[in-house]
Design an enzyme around this catalytic site. Structure first.
Site, PDB file in Angstrom:
ATOM      1  N   GLY A  60      -1.357   6.869 -10.768  1.00 19.69           N
ATOM      2  CA  GLY A  60      -1.919   7.215  -9.466  1.00 19.69           C
ATOM      3  C   GLY A  60      -3.225   7.952  -9.657  1.00 19.69           C
ATOM      4  O   GLY A  60      -3.532   8.408 -10.760  1.00 19.69           O
ATOM      5  N   CYS A  91       1.143   6.741 -17.096  1.00 20.61           N
ATOM      6  CA  CYS A  91      -0.084   7.462 -16.781  1.00 20.61           C
ATOM      7  C   CYS A  91       0.223   8.739 -15.956  1.00 20.61           C
ATOM      8  O   CYS A  91       0.824   9.661 -16.482  1.00 20.61           O
ATOM      9  CB  CYS A  91      -1.066   6.518 -16.085  1.00 20.61           C
ATOM     10  SG  CYS A  91      -2.744   7.115 -16.170  1.00 20.61           S
ATOM     11  N   TYR A  92      -0.117   8.769 -14.668  1.00 18.29           N
ATOM     12  CA  TYR A  92       0.203   9.949 -13.854  1.00 18.29           C
ATOM     13  C   TYR A  92       1.712  10.214 -13.883  1.00 18.29           C
ATOM     14  O   TYR A  92       2.156  11.365 -13.900  1.00 18.29           O
ATOM     15  CB  TYR A  92      -0.286   9.721 -12.420  1.00 18.29           C
ATOM     16  CG  TYR A  92       0.083  10.817 -11.441  1.00 18.29           C
ATOM     17  CD1 TYR A  92      -0.579  12.036 -11.461  1.00 18.29           C
ATOM     18  CD2 TYR A  92       1.093  10.620 -10.497  1.00 18.29           C
ATOM     19  CE1 TYR A  92      -0.235  13.046 -10.558  1.00 18.29           C
ATOM     20  CE2 TYR A  92       1.438  11.613  -9.595  1.00 18.29           C
ATOM     21  CZ  TYR A  92       0.769  12.829  -9.630  1.00 18.29           C
ATOM     22  OH  TYR A  92       1.101  13.817  -8.740  1.00 18.29           O
ATOM     23  N   HIS A 180      -1.642   1.786 -19.313  1.00 15.38           N
ATOM     24  CA  HIS A 180      -1.024   0.860 -18.350  1.00 15.38           C
ATOM     25  C   HIS A 180      -0.512  -0.400 -19.057  1.00 15.38           C
ATOM     26  O   HIS A 180      -1.284  -1.326 -19.307  1.00 15.38           O
ATOM     27  CB  HIS A 180      -2.044   0.479 -17.269  1.00 15.38           C
ATOM     28  CG  HIS A 180      -2.333   1.608 -16.348  1.00 15.38           C
ATOM     29  ND1 HIS A 180      -1.561   1.881 -15.239  1.00 15.38           N
ATOM     30  CD2 HIS A 180      -3.285   2.563 -16.377  1.00 15.38           C
ATOM     31  CE1 HIS A 180      -2.039   2.954 -14.624  1.00 15.38           C
ATOM     32  NE2 HIS A 180      -3.079   3.385 -15.298  1.00 15.38           N
ATOM     33  N   GLU A 182       1.224  -2.643 -17.834  1.00 14.95           N
ATOM     34  CA  GLU A 182       1.365  -3.758 -16.878  1.00 14.95           C
ATOM     35  C   GLU A 182       0.105  -4.604 -16.745  1.00 14.95           C
ATOM     36  O   GLU A 182       0.158  -5.695 -16.184  1.00 14.95           O
ATOM     37  CB  GLU A 182       1.793  -3.209 -15.500  1.00 14.95           C
ATOM     38  CG  GLU A 182       0.754  -2.376 -14.739  1.00 14.95           C
ATOM     39  CD  GLU A 182       0.715  -0.902 -15.149  1.00 14.95           C
ATOM     40  OE1 GLU A 182       1.182  -0.560 -16.249  1.00 14.95           O
ATOM     41  OE2 GLU A 182       0.189  -0.089 -14.366  1.00 14.95           O
ATOM     42  N   ASP A 239       4.737 -19.601   4.086  1.00 14.93           N
ATOM     43  CA  ASP A 239       5.773 -18.588   4.313  1.00 14.93           C
ATOM     44  C   ASP A 239       6.737 -18.968   5.441  1.00 14.93           C
ATOM     45  O   ASP A 239       7.952 -18.950   5.261  1.00 14.93           O
ATOM     46  CB  ASP A 239       5.140 -17.225   4.627  1.00 14.93           C
ATOM     47  CG  ASP A 239       4.098 -16.844   3.590  1.00 14.93           C
ATOM     48  OD1 ASP A 239       4.180 -17.385   2.473  1.00 14.93           O
ATOM     49  OD2 ASP A 239       3.212 -16.044   3.900  1.00 14.93           O
ATOM     50  N   LYS A 389       4.193 -13.855  -2.921  1.00 20.77           N
ATOM     51  CA  LYS A 389       3.796 -15.216  -2.555  1.00 20.77           C
ATOM     52  C   LYS A 389       4.210 -16.263  -3.617  1.00 20.77           C
ATOM     53  O   LYS A 389       4.737 -17.317  -3.280  1.00 20.77           O
ATOM     54  CB  LYS A 389       2.274 -15.248  -2.383  1.00 20.77           C
ATOM     55  CG  LYS A 389       1.749 -16.513  -1.785  1.00 20.77           C
ATOM     56  CD  LYS A 389       1.549 -16.306  -0.315  1.00 20.77           C
ATOM     57  CE  LYS A 389       1.062 -17.518   0.402  1.00 20.77           C
ATOM     58  NZ  LYS A 389       1.012 -17.266   1.841  1.00 20.77           N
TER      59      LYS A 389
END
Ligand code: XMP
Length: 534
Positions: A60, A91-92, A180, A182, A239, A389
């Site tokens: 964050g 991280c944060y 990170h 990710e 959708d 999605k």
């Protein structure tokens, strides 16, 4: 939907506002593990009610030293320790763990942003077979740094600058990464997430679309029962089509769909979409031609927000009339309404301080849901509300929705009304736009680029320019072309076409669409622009 969707353990992510938080959810789901993201300041009861096997604290933009910086609730660490729940701070998130558990974080002297190298200082399950001294490249973005660890913690990796890059407390089951894992800029980050989830936490993976489908069908059947009727507005987009197909599979003929032609659709859209609904999906759909109703209300309206509101209102009127007609026919009111709401639309997030959004419960307002009247009696069924999605596309594939349909570019609810700037009823704008759009999209398809691009379309501009066509001076319309790549529509890059392609499209448009003498290309990313022009 049950937290143990598809027999997978749940990994709960507490969001502290990192731009990468949703990526963590997606990465974990790609490992067939069910993952959900909730606000980082959620109450302890909310967290424990989810009964997660693992909790990840996201990164964050905050500093733990700021007075109002968001944090996990009192009692969270104790609850995790005593219930065998593994916790990973990113991280944060790592800095929060360190500070709240009695270590020390200080404002860093050496801030680390971008690609950095880290070195493994201690064999740890986080790095699999990586041994002492091995190095890897990671993506860092932090100002504060960890300088003293809480009791029971050890440093397992440091950055090239010597700052703490990874920590663990096997006994307390707390882990932390200062980078990170990710993002793709951390090439071995995905491996670390895999080691963490499977080797360290021992989670069970069962998040498969087939399971999700079966589970959802069960839920829909249970909710609707054996008597009630359900209505669904089909937009022709992925959708609502997948949502309707799923509900149809669950309750069959008691689903009633309506497709509204509001006069704001693309070239031959009504015919193309209705054919797919009827021929390929066997969905019972009523097509309502409401072109006049919409266009007369929009005549002379220039403000984009007013246009959107008018369209939303008209749409609801048609919808009400449809429900009313059904009531007369069936002898009872339809009780439910299907919406194709997706996960990014309902996700809770923790926005940065000063953004003017509340910390605890910011839910992005949704284009569809936002337009529904407050006193609506119908109860909502949102079978896709936990999916992204690409997951909806996977589900659609299992449901035999034709591939070509699933890959269609997104199209906004207000249709071409937000692509003709200003008054849409002037200058034959909608017709001109339809022709230009069709040429652009067909050229993209012919060039084999359609699936690479997230969304492409033309925009009718409210200006004229001077041109020369057939030795004659013209004073005609200008159209803009927009094509973007994106993961989820939240951010986007403009697509860099080859010049020859652009030249071909521009010539074709000016040669075949009467009234257009200039074509321009939109070369703005989102932000600062939005994808649509209005
Ligand atoms: P923006 O223009 O906000 O759009 O960057 C992001 C994505 O959302 C689509 N969009 C809409 N979709 N109703 C919808 O169903 C709407 O009112 C609407 N407005 C924008 C847009 O096409 C893009 O994919």
């Amino acid at each position: 939907m049950d937290a143990k969707e598809g027999q997978s353990d749940l990994v709960l992510i507490l969001d502290y506002g990192s731009q990468y938080t949703h990526l963590i959810t997606r990465r974990i789901r790609s490992l067939s593990v069910f993952s959900l993201c909730i606000s980082g300041t959620a109450q302890l009861k909310t967290i424990t009610d989810y009964n997660p096997r693992v909790v990840i604290l996201s990164g964050g933009p905050h500093s733990v030293h700021t007075a109002d910086s968001p944090s996990f609730p009192e009692g969270f660490a104790e609850w995790a320790e005593s219930n065998g729940v593994h916790v990973l701070g990113i991280c944060y998130g790592l800095q929060l763990i360190v500070q709240r558990l009695g270590g020390e974080v200080r404002v860093g002297e050496k801030q680390e942003y971008g690609r950095m190298e880290i070195k493994v200082e201690k064999n740890s399950g986080l790095f699999g077979t990586k041994r002492l001294g091995d190095r890897q490249t990671v993506w860092m973005s932090h100002g504060d740094e960890v300088v003293r660890l809480p009791e029971g913690f050890e440093v397992v990796a440091r950055s090239q600058q010597g700052t703490v890059a990874a920590v663990e407390s096997r006994g307390r089951r707390f882990y932390g990464l200062q980078y990170h894992p990710e993002v793709t800029h951390s090439p071995e980050g995905m491996e670390t997430l895999r080691y963490f989830l499977f080797d360290i936490c021992g989670v069970t993976a069962g998040w498969k679309m087939e399971n999700v489908m079966d589970e959802e069908i069960k839920v829909i059947k249970g909710t609707v029962g054996s008597e009630d009727h359900v209505i669904c507005a089909l937009s022709g987009g992925v959708d609502s089509t997948v949502a309707a197909t799923l509900v149809h599979k669950a309750i069959g003929e008691r689903l009633h769909c309506v497709f509204v032609d509001n006069g704001l659709l693309r070239y031959k859209e009504q015919e193309r979409v209705m054919e797919t609904f009827e021929r390929d999906l066997h969905l019972p759909v009523t097509c309502v031609d409401a072109t006049e109703q919409f266009l007369s209300k929009l005549k002379g309206v220039e403000d984009p927000e007013v246009k959107r509101k008018i369209i939303g209102k008209e749409f609801i009127c048609i919808f009400d009339a449809f429900a009313h007609d059904l009531e007369k026919k069936l002898g009872k009111k339809p009780a439910y309404l299907v919406q194709g709401t997706l996960y990014p639309d309902v996700i809770e997030s923790c926005p940065p301080p000063g953004s003017g959004r509340s910390h605890s419960h910011t839910i992005k307002s949704h284009h569809n849901v936002g337009g529904l009247p407050k006193d609506m009696k119908l109860k909502l069924i949102e079978p896709l509300k936990l999916l992204f999605k690409d997951e909806v596309r996977q589900l659609g594939k299992i449901l035999d929705v034709p591939e070509g349909f699933l890959k269609r570019h997104p199209f906004p609810g207000p249709g071409l009304a937000v692509r003709v700037l200003g008054d849409i009823t002037k200058d034959n704008a909608l017709d001109i736009l339809r022709q230009v759009d069709e040429i652009f999209i067909q050229s993209i398809k012919d060039a084999g680029l359609y699936d690479t691009i997230w969304q492409a379309f033309a925009v009718f501009l409210p200006v004229r320019s001077v041109g020369v066509q057939g030795d004659q001076r013209t004073h005609s319309h200008v159209v803009a072309l927009r094509a973007v790549t994106s993961q989820d529509g939240m951010t986007a890059d403009w697509y860099q076409f080859d010049h020859k392609f652009l030249d071909h499209v521009s010539r074709k448009i000016c040669n075949s669409v009467r009234g257009v003498n200039r074509v321009v290309l939109d070369i703005t990313s989102k932000p600062p622009s939005t994808i649509e022009w209005e």
